[in-house]
Write an enzyme that holds these catalytic residues in place. Sequence first.
Site, PDB file in Angstrom:
ATOM      1  N   GLU A  68      -7.624   2.391 -13.034  1.00 38.05           N
ATOM      2  CA  GLU A  68      -6.951   3.546 -12.433  1.00 38.05           C
ATOM      3  C   GLU A  68      -5.715   3.939 -13.240  1.00 38.05           C
ATOM      4  OE1 GLU A  68      -8.226   2.890  -7.754  1.00 38.05           O
ATOM      5  OE2 GLU A  68      -6.362   1.983  -8.456  1.00 38.05           O
TER       6      GLU A  68
ATOM      7  N   TYR B 201      -9.861  -2.877 -10.888  1.00 35.35           N
ATOM      8  CA  TYR B 201      -9.741  -1.464 -10.524  1.00 35.35           C
ATOM      9  C   TYR B 201      -8.349  -0.909 -10.795  1.00 35.35           C
ATOM     10  CZ  TYR B 201      -7.438  -2.260  -5.966  1.00 35.35           C
ATOM     11  OH  TYR B 201      -6.553  -2.579  -4.971  1.00 35.35           O
TER      12      TYR B 201
ATOM     13  N   HIS C 279     -26.090  22.655   0.642  1.00 37.26           N
ATOM     14  CA  HIS C 279     -26.272  23.270  -0.664  1.00 37.26           C
ATOM     15  C   HIS C 279     -25.254  24.372  -0.893  1.00 37.26           C
ATOM     16  CE1 HIS C 279     -28.502  24.262  -4.240  1.00 37.26           C
ATOM     17  NE2 HIS C 279     -28.447  25.538  -3.904  1.00 37.26           N
TER      18      HIS C 279
ATOM     19  N   CYS D  41       0.831  -1.214   0.000  1.00 40.73           N
ATOM     20  CA  CYS D  41       0.000   0.000   0.000  1.00 40.73           C
ATOM     21  C   CYS D  41       0.863   1.260   0.000  1.00 40.73           C
ATOM     22  CB  CYS D  41      -0.918  -0.029   1.221  1.00 40.73           C
ATOM     23  SG  CYS D  41      -2.024   1.370   1.301  1.00 40.73           S
TER      24      CYS D  41
HETATM   25  C1  FAD Z   1      -1.491  -0.802  -7.539  1.00 45.53           C
HETATM   26  C2  FAD Z   1      -2.268  -1.085  -6.284  1.00 45.53           C
HETATM   27  C3  FAD Z   1      -3.166  -0.152  -5.824  1.00 45.53           C
HETATM   28  C4  FAD Z   1      -3.885  -0.395  -4.648  1.00 45.53           C
HETATM   29  N1  FAD Z   1      -4.768   0.548  -4.227  1.00 45.53           N
HETATM   30  C5  FAD Z   1      -5.471   0.359  -3.098  1.00 45.53           C
HETATM   31  C6  FAD Z   1      -6.371   1.347  -2.624  1.00 45.53           C
HETATM   32  O1  FAD Z   1      -6.548   2.408  -3.230  1.00 45.53           O
HETATM   33  N2  FAD Z   1      -7.053   1.085  -1.471  1.00 45.53           N
HETATM   34  C7  FAD Z   1      -6.890  -0.080  -0.769  1.00 45.53           C
HETATM   35  O2  FAD Z   1      -7.521  -0.255   0.271  1.00 45.53           O
HETATM   36  N3  FAD Z   1      -6.051  -1.048  -1.213  1.00 45.53           N
HETATM   37  C8  FAD Z   1      -5.342  -0.854  -2.347  1.00 45.53           C
HETATM   38  N4  FAD Z   1      -4.458  -1.828  -2.783  1.00 45.53           N
HETATM   39  C9  FAD Z   1      -4.382  -3.095  -2.033  1.00 45.53           C
HETATM   40  C10 FAD Z   1      -3.498  -2.969  -0.789  1.00 45.53           C
HETATM   41  O3  FAD Z   1      -2.226  -2.470  -1.152  1.00 45.53           O
HETATM   42  C11 FAD Z   1      -3.366  -4.343  -0.137  1.00 45.53           C
HETATM   43  O4  FAD Z   1      -4.655  -4.866   0.121  1.00 45.53           O
HETATM   44  C12 FAD Z   1      -2.610  -4.277   1.190  1.00 45.53           C
HETATM   45  O5  FAD Z   1      -1.328  -3.737   1.019  1.00 45.53           O
HETATM   46  C13 FAD Z   1      -2.505  -5.694   1.793  1.00 45.53           C
HETATM   47  O6  FAD Z   1      -1.782  -5.666   2.983  1.00 45.53           O
HETATM   48  P1  FAD Z   1      -1.008  -6.961   3.484  1.00 45.53           P
HETATM   49  O7  FAD Z   1      -0.554  -6.626   4.865  1.00 45.53           O
HETATM   50  O8  FAD Z   1      -1.819  -8.162   3.284  1.00 45.53           O
HETATM   51  O9  FAD Z   1       0.248  -7.120   2.509  1.00 45.53           O
HETATM   52  P2  FAD Z   1       1.329  -6.094   1.966  1.00 45.53           P
HETATM   53  O10 FAD Z   1       0.988  -4.692   2.248  1.00 45.53           O
HETATM   54  O11 FAD Z   1       1.557  -6.484   0.552  1.00 45.53           O
HETATM   55  O12 FAD Z   1       2.621  -6.419   2.829  1.00 45.53           O
HETATM   56  C14 FAD Z   1       3.302  -7.630   2.741  1.00 45.53           C
HETATM   57  C15 FAD Z   1       4.743  -7.396   3.146  1.00 45.53           C
HETATM   58  O13 FAD Z   1       5.356  -8.650   3.366  1.00 45.53           O
HETATM   59  C16 FAD Z   1       6.691  -8.601   2.888  1.00 45.53           C
HETATM   60  N5  FAD Z   1       7.133  -9.987   2.658  1.00 45.53           N
HETATM   61  C17 FAD Z   1       6.628 -10.885   1.777  1.00 45.53           C
HETATM   62  N6  FAD Z   1       7.236 -12.070   1.915  1.00 45.53           N
HETATM   63  C18 FAD Z   1       8.147 -11.925   2.924  1.00 45.53           C
HETATM   64  C19 FAD Z   1       9.071 -12.796   3.546  1.00 45.53           C
HETATM   65  N7  FAD Z   1       9.154 -14.089   3.202  1.00 45.53           N
HETATM   66  N8  FAD Z   1       9.861 -12.302   4.524  1.00 45.53           N
HETATM   67  C20 FAD Z   1       9.775 -11.001   4.917  1.00 45.53           C
HETATM   68  N9  FAD Z   1       8.896 -10.143   4.379  1.00 45.53           N
HETATM   69  C21 FAD Z   1       8.088 -10.595   3.389  1.00 45.53           C
HETATM   70  C22 FAD Z   1       6.556  -7.775   1.623  1.00 45.53           C
HETATM   71  O14 FAD Z   1       7.816  -7.232   1.228  1.00 45.53           O
HETATM   72  C23 FAD Z   1       5.557  -6.714   2.050  1.00 45.53           C
HETATM   73  O15 FAD Z   1       6.191  -5.569   2.578  1.00 45.53           O
HETATM   74  C24 FAD Z   1      -3.701  -1.608  -3.931  1.00 45.53           C
HETATM   75  C25 FAD Z   1      -2.799  -2.562  -4.401  1.00 45.53           C
HETATM   76  C26 FAD Z   1      -2.080  -2.300  -5.557  1.00 45.53           C
HETATM   77  C27 FAD Z   1      -1.101  -3.334  -6.052  1.00 45.53           C
END
Ligand code: FAD
Length: 452
Positions: free
Chosen positions: A180, A176, A436, A42
């Site tokens: 975008e 989406y 308004h 994110c």
């Molecule tokens: C282009 C794009 C636009 C988006 N726009 C929106 C939006 O407008 N609004 C919204 O709500 N969501 C949006 N999202 C979705 C949002 O980014 C994700 O839903 C969110 O980041 C998920 O969080 P998470 O904690 O599951 O994983 P992530 O945020 O992906 O974090 C996972 C972390 O784990 C780390 N990792 C992975 N494997 C390992 C390992 N083996 N050892 C150590 N570290 C590791 C990665 O490096 C990463 O930093 C968007 C996604 C993308 C790709």
Amino acid sequence: MAFDFDLFVIGAGSGGVRAARFAAGFGARVGVAESRYLGGTCVNVGCVPKKLLVYGAHYSEDFEQAQGFGWSAGQPTFDWPTLIANKNREIERLNGIYRNLLVNSGVTLVEGHARIKDPHTVEIEGKAYSAAHILVATGGWPQVPDIPGKEHAITSNEAFFLKALPRRVLVVGGGYIAVEFASIFNGMGAQTTQAYRGPLFLRGFDQAVREHLRDELTKKGIDLRFNTDVARIDKQADGSLKATLKDGSVIDTDCVFYATGRRPMLDNLGLENTAVKLRQDGFIEVDDEYRTAEPSILAIGDVIGRVPLTPVALAEGMAVARRLFRPEEYRKVDYQLIPTAVFSLPNIGTVGMTTEEARAAGHEVKLFESRFRPMKLTLTESQEKTLMKLIVDAKTDRVLGVHMVGPDAGEIVQGIAIALKAGATKQVFDETIGIHPTAAEEFVTLRTPVAQ
Ligand SMILES: Cc1cc2nc3c(=O)[nH]c(=O)nc-3n(C[C@H](O)[C@H](O)[C@H](O)COP(=O)(O)OP(=O)(O)OC[C@H]3O[C@@H](n4cnc5c(N)ncnc54)[C@H](O)[C@@H]3O)c2cc1C
């Protein structure tokens, strides 16, 4: 048995950071591993830089529209490297904030790739860390289909770091992120084509919203190609790309951008050393309290393939921390009525059921719709129209769904989501006095259902 940590989180993204900070705040000994970037998808290659680029893309319209209000500032020019450098600086600032958030809450941050060695041990760069619970919050990764020339395509990961704005871009996909980025590239001045294999993009959104956005993007000059897909990509002698579509047509372009889905990030994670099970689509299988088939291992966020949005990962992270370390405050995550926005230009904001979902669920529905040219555009040449739509249960008067396509749709629908969560009926909407003149007041002045 004494463990080094009560909780070890793999992945310092949206869900992982939230779980770690809350767990530490509740007195647990917490470790977090991060292999790539603090704040996860994110902050680094998702919501945040995307929204900054969308703001940037909107300026082309702002400059044009300003003329209707008497402003003239010469021919505006746009410099992509300046935008990317400023964006990078802001992301670095946020990375620092995430580091402080973790460290100041007492979490031990270990930078490096984490691999699970056994159900209670994580290994990072040769060093083993034991934990009573391991939380997998490793997120997702973009997926490009296996077509000839796929190595010439980029995904959102690379798009945020392009050295120059491509003159021509082909966006592939209908979700989406694809919509975008089509708006971003088009707004910046690239000649933009979007190809999607289905009959209309944004599957799962209300049909009226999908059609309205199709018309608006077309008006803005995006060349939309539905019911087709890319068959192959070839690099030309001059460095440009030739994309051949399955319908035989050829698109000469400078960049092919794929947004055709994301897979769970499980690379070299060591799940084979555990009893963790995957669903058929490859995401980690969890129960309704995020427990995997391995009792000491939990998983949240994009890696479980439920609702891949940051606020949902945050809620899941908080739920895990509370259930484990502050059970008296534990509440299950409520997946009903999750509002979402699509930051296309114009934006989409939506909460609740689509017309199609409401009917499929057996509701007899009344539909209220308004299409209008926003006041801000009346002094300009822009022919952009806003759509607002309410879906109401004819029997109970309850508002089942609210949908909008137009400026600031996400900002407006966030407030309305609270009303829906509180069970608002159409009568409550009707009795609410408008502000308004705003576009949002239209939501409380819709009186006559549309013919169905
Ligand atoms: C282009 C794009 C636009 C988006 N726009 C929106 C939006 O407008 N609004 C919204 O709500 N969501 C949006 N999202 C979705 C949002 O980014 C994700 O839903 C969110 O980041 C998920 O969080 P998470 O904690 O599951 O994983 P992530 O945020 O992906 O974090 C996972 C972390 O784990 C780390 N990792 C992975 N494997 C390992 C390992 N083996 N050892 C150590 N570290 C590791 C990665 O490096 C990463 O930093 C968007 C996604 C993308 C790709």
